[in-house]
Design a protein around this motif. Structure first.
Motif, PDB file in Angstrom:
ATOM      1  N   ILE A  97       0.843  -1.189   0.000  1.00  0.00           N
ATOM      2  CA  ILE A  97       0.000   0.000   0.000  1.00  0.00           C
ATOM      3  C   ILE A  97       0.878   1.238   0.000  1.00  0.00           C
ATOM      4  O   ILE A  97       1.746   1.392   0.874  1.00  0.00           O
ATOM      5  CB  ILE A  97      -0.933   0.002   1.221  1.00  0.00           C
ATOM      6  CG1 ILE A  97      -1.738  -1.308   1.284  1.00  0.00           C
ATOM      7  CG2 ILE A  97      -1.874   1.199   1.183  1.00  0.00           C
ATOM      8  CD1 ILE A  97      -2.473  -1.497   2.594  1.00  0.00           C
ATOM      9  N   ILE A  98       0.654   2.142  -0.970  1.00  0.00           N
ATOM     10  CA  ILE A  98       1.486   3.341  -1.074  1.00  0.00           C
ATOM     11  C   ILE A  98       0.750   4.600  -0.640  1.00  0.00           C
ATOM     12  O   ILE A  98       1.367   5.664  -0.543  1.00  0.00           O
ATOM     13  CB  ILE A  98       2.030   3.508  -2.504  1.00  0.00           C
ATOM     14  CG1 ILE A  98       0.889   3.670  -3.512  1.00  0.00           C
ATOM     15  CG2 ILE A  98       2.937   2.341  -2.884  1.00  0.00           C
ATOM     16  CD1 ILE A  98       1.371   4.018  -4.926  1.00  0.00           C
ATOM     17  N   SER A  99      -0.566   4.512  -0.394  1.00  0.00           N
ATOM     18  CA  SER A  99      -1.312   5.659   0.129  1.00  0.00           C
ATOM     19  C   SER A  99      -2.450   5.155   0.998  1.00  0.00           C
ATOM     20  O   SER A  99      -3.011   4.087   0.738  1.00  0.00           O
ATOM     21  CB  SER A  99      -1.855   6.531  -1.010  1.00  0.00           C
ATOM     22  OG  SER A  99      -2.830   5.835  -1.759  1.00  0.00           O
ATOM     23  N   ASP A 100      -2.801   5.931   2.025  1.00  0.00           N
ATOM     24  CA  ASP A 100      -3.789   5.443   2.991  1.00  0.00           C
ATOM     25  C   ASP A 100      -5.202   5.383   2.435  1.00  0.00           C
ATOM     26  O   ASP A 100      -6.107   4.860   3.092  1.00  0.00           O
ATOM     27  CB  ASP A 100      -3.749   6.283   4.263  1.00  0.00           C
ATOM     28  CG  ASP A 100      -4.097   7.744   4.020  1.00  0.00           C
ATOM     29  OD1 ASP A 100      -4.433   8.105   2.877  1.00  0.00           O
ATOM     30  OD2 ASP A 100      -4.023   8.535   4.985  1.00  0.00           O
ATOM     31  N   ASP A 101      -5.417   5.924   1.211  1.00  0.00           N
ATOM     32  CA  ASP A 101      -6.748   5.834   0.602  1.00  0.00           C
ATOM     33  C   ASP A 101      -6.883   4.648  -0.336  1.00  0.00           C
ATOM     34  O   ASP A 101      -7.859   4.545  -1.075  1.00  0.00           O
ATOM     35  CB  ASP A 101      -7.098   7.129  -0.129  1.00  0.00           C
ATOM     36  CG  ASP A 101      -6.091   7.484  -1.207  1.00  0.00           C
ATOM     37  OD1 ASP A 101      -5.013   6.864  -1.252  1.00  0.00           O
ATOM     38  OD2 ASP A 101      -6.365   8.400  -2.010  1.00  0.00           O
ATOM     39  N   GLY A 102      -5.890   3.730  -0.347  1.00  0.00           N
ATOM     40  CA  GLY A 102      -6.098   2.456  -1.008  1.00  0.00           C
ATOM     41  C   GLY A 102      -5.358   2.199  -2.299  1.00  0.00           C
ATOM     42  O   GLY A 102      -5.662   1.231  -3.008  1.00  0.00           O
ATOM     43  N   TYR A 103      -4.358   3.014  -2.659  1.00  0.00           N
ATOM     44  CA  TYR A 103      -3.556   2.710  -3.855  1.00  0.00           C
ATOM     45  C   TYR A 103      -2.505   1.664  -3.505  1.00  0.00           C
ATOM     46  O   TYR A 103      -1.820   1.769  -2.469  1.00  0.00           O
ATOM     47  CB  TYR A 103      -2.881   3.966  -4.401  1.00  0.00           C
ATOM     48  CG  TYR A 103      -3.814   4.843  -5.199  1.00  0.00           C
ATOM     49  CD1 TYR A 103      -4.135   4.520  -6.521  1.00  0.00           C
ATOM     50  CD2 TYR A 103      -4.365   5.987  -4.644  1.00  0.00           C
ATOM     51  CE1 TYR A 103      -4.989   5.318  -7.259  1.00  0.00           C
ATOM     52  CE2 TYR A 103      -5.228   6.803  -5.380  1.00  0.00           C
ATOM     53  CZ  TYR A 103      -5.538   6.461  -6.682  1.00  0.00           C
ATOM     54  OH  TYR A 103      -6.388   7.235  -7.415  1.00  0.00           O
ATOM     55  N   ILE A 104      -2.369   0.657  -4.375  1.00  0.00           N
ATOM     56  CA  ILE A 104      -1.487  -0.483  -4.135  1.00  0.00           C
ATOM     57  C   ILE A 104      -0.629  -0.726  -5.365  1.00  0.00           C
ATOM     58  O   ILE A 104      -1.114  -0.662  -6.503  1.00  0.00           O
ATOM     59  CB  ILE A 104      -2.312  -1.749  -3.816  1.00  0.00           C
ATOM     60  CG1 ILE A 104      -3.057  -1.570  -2.493  1.00  0.00           C
ATOM     61  CG2 ILE A 104      -1.429  -2.994  -3.772  1.00  0.00           C
ATOM     62  CD1 ILE A 104      -4.050  -2.674  -2.200  1.00  0.00           C
ATOM     63  N   LEU A 105       0.649  -1.018  -5.131  1.00  0.00           N
ATOM     64  CA  LEU A 105       1.568  -1.357  -6.216  1.00  0.00           C
ATOM     65  C   LEU A 105       1.821  -2.853  -6.243  1.00  0.00           C
ATOM     66  O   LEU A 105       1.952  -3.499  -5.198  1.00  0.00           O
ATOM     67  CB  LEU A 105       2.901  -0.625  -6.034  1.00  0.00           C
ATOM     68  CG  LEU A 105       3.056   0.739  -6.692  1.00  0.00           C
ATOM     69  CD1 LEU A 105       4.483   1.258  -6.503  1.00  0.00           C
ATOM     70  CD2 LEU A 105       2.727   0.681  -8.167  1.00  0.00           C
ATOM     71  N   ASN A 149      -7.650   5.114   5.720  1.00  0.00           N
ATOM     72  CA  ASN A 149      -6.803   5.011   6.917  1.00  0.00           C
ATOM     73  C   ASN A 149      -5.991   3.720   6.940  1.00  0.00           C
ATOM     74  O   ASN A 149      -5.848   3.062   7.979  1.00  0.00           O
ATOM     75  CB  ASN A 149      -7.655   5.107   8.188  1.00  0.00           C
ATOM     76  CG  ASN A 149      -8.395   6.419   8.295  1.00  0.00           C
ATOM     77  OD1 ASN A 149      -7.846   7.479   7.969  1.00  0.00           O
ATOM     78  ND2 ASN A 149      -9.647   6.368   8.723  1.00  0.00           N
ATOM     79  N   LEU A 150      -5.479   3.366   5.784  1.00  0.00           N
ATOM     80  CA  LEU A 150      -4.699   2.141   5.661  1.00  0.00           C
ATOM     81  C   LEU A 150      -3.233   2.396   6.030  1.00  0.00           C
ATOM     82  O   LEU A 150      -2.716   3.505   5.847  1.00  0.00           O
ATOM     83  CB  LEU A 150      -4.779   1.618   4.227  1.00  0.00           C
ATOM     84  CG  LEU A 150      -6.150   1.148   3.751  1.00  0.00           C
ATOM     85  CD1 LEU A 150      -6.124   0.865   2.256  1.00  0.00           C
ATOM     86  CD2 LEU A 150      -6.596  -0.096   4.519  1.00  0.00           C
ATOM     87  N   PRO A 151      -2.536   1.374   6.520  1.00  0.00           N
ATOM     88  CA  PRO A 151      -1.091   1.523   6.760  1.00  0.00           C
ATOM     89  C   PRO A 151      -0.347   1.614   5.432  1.00  0.00           C
ATOM     90  O   PRO A 151      -0.753   0.988   4.443  1.00  0.00           O
ATOM     91  CB  PRO A 151      -0.727   0.238   7.515  1.00  0.00           C
ATOM     92  CG  PRO A 151      -1.761  -0.754   7.075  1.00  0.00           C
ATOM     93  CD  PRO A 151      -3.025   0.033   6.871  1.00  0.00           C
ATOM     94  N   THR A 152       0.708   2.384   5.394  1.00  0.00           N
ATOM     95  CA  THR A 152       1.480   2.577   4.161  1.00  0.00           C
ATOM     96  C   THR A 152       2.958   2.329   4.424  1.00  0.00           C
ATOM     97  O   THR A 152       3.398   2.255   5.571  1.00  0.00           O
ATOM     98  CB  THR A 152       1.292   3.990   3.596  1.00  0.00           C
ATOM     99  OG1 THR A 152       1.791   4.948   4.550  1.00  0.00           O
ATOM    100  CG2 THR A 152      -0.172   4.284   3.299  1.00  0.00           C
TER     101      THR A 152
END
Length: 468
Positions: A97-105, A149-152
């Motif tokens: 996860i690269i941003s707390d709003d849910g973007y994932i690489l 509010n995800l961990p990054t």
């Protein structure tokens, strides 16, 4: 006395061992902080499967029911034919996860051809993801899940990665969630023979199927790479793994967010490695740089005045030690930007200003028919050559030169010439006819290598030629 001796020995051993132990990295805090942002990725595909009139019934030991009995188990009328079937989700790789709003690489190859992408978080939640964009050339894919509010993970500067530096990977090898492996960086700017524009970070970190798309951390807990490929002959880890540098990946991410696709810089040259013999033939001190074997028509290179035979030793201030270095640098330049290409031409150094174009993803297909024969001529290289006809010019996209008809033992064979090769440049002079070629060959020095450009089945290259 013996007790005193033991005490002294213990002190000496403590002094010797403790500094070495202190130098070893400690990963526990890093893993605790970073692992919540690492995810497992699985996919499903909808496939159309032809249903047989005879279902595959198995006996108690897994054996198939004999064909003679299968007519008792026919499907009801109208149930035959192709029917969609959804596969069970398969764990294919990792991501972060690269941003707390849910973007994932993750990797492009992890989600390629997927109809559904499922992300499993560290807290065991499973969420459907949408593919924002995916880039095959860099093997980077950007996903988005509906969460907040995800961990990054913090991003690091991959350009500062150094050989010998400790690194750590977190992923799901063989489906084992959140496994941790560590090692060192073995090499940087590593080129692989798969047509990508990525200067990979090579490590000895144990990476196996399922680790793909997972993060590679430095000791500061920053992600400096995306684990992407392994070199293996067995399907398992063999000490060579490759990660996409984060600086490259984040360039891709910004473009995927903005437009869903990636544009890369394009120079428009076909290049080859400078061997030791070619370096000698061009008068270079050592084999380095990218040798321009062909300038593509209508390309930025043609507009700027680059020529076949130029040796590119620097691009926009970045040294080109090997030919594989050039695509990495060119690809990262924004289209329509200006760059300076430094070349060695006829022994002199020259700077050329180029406006970089947009890389066309399409591939050029070459026809490979056999050329017509015409009357050959014999020369000092002990080869037979002939004039080019229009069919050969059209087939191999050449405008001038001579075609090799036969190669006998001699300087031409030693240089590696083959029948069907088209010789376009010899010792810095373009070839227009058999007569001109013979004139150039007659004046070649003995015992000194000179460059010769050929086109072999549509592929241009330089080879060194030496008359003994």
């Amino acid at each position: 006395m013996k007790s005193l001796h033991k005490l002294v020995s213990f002190i000496v051993l403590f002094i010797i061992i403790t500094p070495a132990q202190a130098a070893l990295p400690e990963f526990r805090d890093l893993v605790k902080k970073a692992s919540p942002a690492v995810v497992n990725i699985s996919t499903t595909q909808v496939q159309s499967q032809r249903q047989s009139n005879f279902p595959e019934f198995e006996g108690p030991n897994g054996e198939q029911i004999p064909e003679i009995f299968r007519h008792f188990f026919r499907l009801p009328p109208g149930s035959e034919g192709s029917q969609p079937r959804r596969q069970t989700p398969q764990s294919l790789g990792s991501g972060f996860i690269i941003s707390d709003d849910g973007y994932i690489l993750t990797n492009h190859h992890v989600i390629k051809d997927a109809d559904e992408v499922i992300v499993r978080l560290n807290d065991r939640r499973q969420l459907d993801a949408i593919v924002v964009g995916s880039d095959e050339r860099s093997d980077v894919a950007l996903l988005k899940i509906d969460a907040s509010n995800l961990p990054t993970v913090p991003m690091g500067n991959s350009d500062k990665a150094e050989v010998g530096e400790w690194v750590l990977a977190i992923g799901s090898p063989f489906g084992f969630d959140y496994s941790v492996t560590a090692g060192i960086i073995s090499a940087t700017d590593r080129s692989l023979s798969n047509g990508t524009y990525v200067p990979f970070i090579q490590t000895d970190v144990a990476i196996n199927p399922g680790n793909s798309g997972g993060p590679l951390f430095n000791l500061d807990g920053e992600v400096i790479g995306i684990n992407s490929q392994i070199y293996t002959r067995s399907g398992g880890f063999m000490g060579l793994s490759f990660a996409i540098p984060m600086n490259v990946a984040m360039d891709v991410v910004e473009q995927l967010k903005a437009s869903g696709e990636v544009q890369r810089g394009w120079l428009g040259v076909v290049i080859q490695e400078v061997s030791r013999d070619l370096a000698e033939s061009f008068g270079l001190d050592k084999p380095e740089g990218a040798l321009v074997a062909k300038v593509l028509p209508g390309s930025p290179a043609e507009a700027a005045g680059l020529m076949e035979g130029d040796v590119i030793y620097s691009f926009d201030g970045m040294p080109i030690n090997r030919s594989s270095d050039l695509p990495h640098h060119v690809g990262r330049v924004k289209p329509n930007s200006d760059a300076v290409v430094s070349v060695i031409r006829n022994g002199s150094r020259k700077n050329i200003d180029v406006t970089i174009g947009v890389l066309d993803e399409g591939a050029m297909v070459m026809n490979t028919g056999a050329p017509k024969s015409n009357k050959p001529a014999v020369n000092r290289l002990n080869i037979e050559i002939g004039e080019l006809d229009q069919q050969i010019k059209d087939r191999w996209s050449v405008t001038s030169g001579v075609i090799v008809r036969r190669v006998d033992a001699g300087a031409g064979a030693d240089a590696g010439l083959l029948p069907g090769d088209v010789i376009t440049i010899l010792n810095g002079q373009r070839i227009d006819s058999v007569r001109q070629f013979d004139g150039i060959v007659s004046g070649l020095p003995i015992g000194k290598a000179v460059p010769m450009r050929i086109v072999r089945r549509g592929s241009p290259m330089f080879i060194p030629l030496k008359l003994n």
